[in-house]
Design a protein around this motif. Structure first.
Motif, PDB file in Angstrom:
ATOM      1  N   VAL A  17       8.635   4.238  15.080  1.00 55.61           N
ATOM      2  CA  VAL A  17       8.605   2.810  15.433  1.00 55.61           C
ATOM      3  C   VAL A  17       8.596   1.963  14.166  1.00 55.61           C
ATOM      4  N   ARG A  53      13.466   5.039  15.625  1.00 48.87           N
ATOM      5  CA  ARG A  53      13.978   5.259  16.978  1.00 48.87           C
ATOM      6  C   ARG A  53      13.752   4.071  17.907  1.00 48.87           C
ATOM      7  N   ALA A  54      12.900   3.134  17.509  1.00 45.42           N
ATOM      8  CA  ALA A  54      12.674   1.916  18.297  1.00 45.42           C
ATOM      9  C   ALA A  54      12.151   0.841  17.348  1.00 45.42           C
ATOM     10  N   GLN A 103      19.189   1.528  17.948  1.00 45.51           N
ATOM     11  CA  GLN A 103      17.830   1.674  18.465  1.00 45.51           C
ATOM     12  C   GLN A 103      17.476   0.492  19.374  1.00 45.51           C
ATOM     13  N   PRO A 104      16.748   0.738  20.467  1.00 46.74           N
ATOM     14  CA  PRO A 104      16.265  -0.367  21.295  1.00 46.74           C
ATOM     15  C   PRO A 104      15.355  -1.300  20.509  1.00 46.74           C
ATOM     16  N   ALA A 202       7.328   0.802  22.432  1.00 44.93           N
ATOM     17  CA  ALA A 202       8.311   1.339  21.484  1.00 44.93           C
ATOM     18  C   ALA A 202       8.030   2.807  21.188  1.00 44.93           C
ATOM     19  N   ILE A 205       9.387   4.990  23.911  1.00 45.21           N
ATOM     20  CA  ILE A 205      10.832   5.141  23.763  1.00 45.21           C
ATOM     21  C   ILE A 205      11.149   6.096  22.614  1.00 45.21           C
ATOM     22  N   ALA A 206      10.424   5.929  21.505  1.00 43.23           N
ATOM     23  CA  ALA A 206      10.682   6.755  20.323  1.00 43.23           C
ATOM     24  C   ALA A 206      10.394   8.226  20.577  1.00 43.23           C
TER      25      ALA A 206
END
Length: 267
Positions: A17, A53-54, A103-104, A202, A205-206
């Protein structure tokens, strides 16, 4: 992560994150050419970081982003058309870079998001808001178009064309509760836990296989631009085929199979 930015902070807050904090609290995190340049640099740094990754985006102090810095706005009339175009292009480039990150991106909107700040929040994939959050497009109130930095494209896709038209034509303010009700934000979170909640989301998600998450984002973006349902299906099929060959996906599938097997009755 490389430091050295003056208008924002970049830090890793949890595994996978990355947190971007607009850091001009004395100016309510207002935008200027330096913010645009540093935002673009930060986004490109994150894009190249395989461990990221987020992303969480927020503002320091009481505001998320109050739009264009008035000190910059005051000199607009002194700029040539070419100089104005260059300034606008730089802003658009940085916002589009944020929007197109693989990445989101989660915006933790902790206060006012006005003008360009409204646009900035809309370039995130998800928006968590504190009770103090306010969204407004100010451009129309000073004789400029509310269609700026992509807002006329992003807003109708989030809340529908009729509501978007109302907000863009009137410049009226939307508070946190209304933002959630009309689909502008995902949910309201108490101010003292907003950032923690955004980082936790986050982190969730990650923790997932990154190929599937990033392909899901690509599918969402592609479907907003595609002209038909069959075209959307084609895009999704290609994404699934790509994901099936990813080692992280294979590991995740094996873990799901193991969990499913453990629930089956013993014979």
């Amino acid at each position: 992560m490389v430091g050295g930015y003056e208008t924002l902070r970049l830090e890793r807050t949890a595994p996978g994150v990355v947190l971007i904090t607009l850091d001009r609290p004395d100016r309510f995190n207002a935008l200027n050419p330096q913010v645009f340049a540093e935002l673009l640099a930060v986004v490109e740094e994150i894009r190249a970081d395989r461990e990221a990754r987020a992303v969480v985006l927020t503002g320091a102090g009481r505001a998320f982003c109050a739009g264009m810095d008035l000190d910059v706005a005051d000199v607009f009339t002194q700029l040539s058309r070419a100089e104005l175009l260059e300034l606008a292009d730089n802003g658009a480039r940085s916002f589009h870079a944020l929007y197109s990150l693989p990445q989101p991106v989660i915006a933790a909107v902790n206060g006012v998001a006005a003008g360009g700040g409204f646009c900035l929040a809309m370039n995130a994939d998800l928006r968590l808001v504190s009770p103090q959050a306010r969204f407004t497009s100010l451009f129309v109130k000073i004789g400029l178009s509310s269609g700026d930095l992509g807002l006329s494209w992003l807003l109708p896709r989030a809340i529908g064309s009729s509501l978007a038209a109302e907000l863009l034509f009137t410049g009226r303010e939307v508070d946190a509760e209304e933002a959630v009700r009309i689909g502008l934000a995902n949910r309201v979170v108490p101010a003292d836990s907003l950032l923690e909640t955004a980082v936790s989301l986050a982190g969730d998600i990650a923790a997932l296989p990154p190929t599937g998450v990033q392909l899901s984002k690509r599918s969402l973006h592609a479907s907003q631009e595609t002209s038909s349902y069959p075209a959307a299906l084609e895009s999704e099929i290609r994404g699934q085929v790509i994901a099936m060959g990813d080692p992280a996906t294979e590991v995740a599938v094996a873990a799901v199979r193991e969990r499913q097997a453990s629930r089956q009755p013993v014979r």
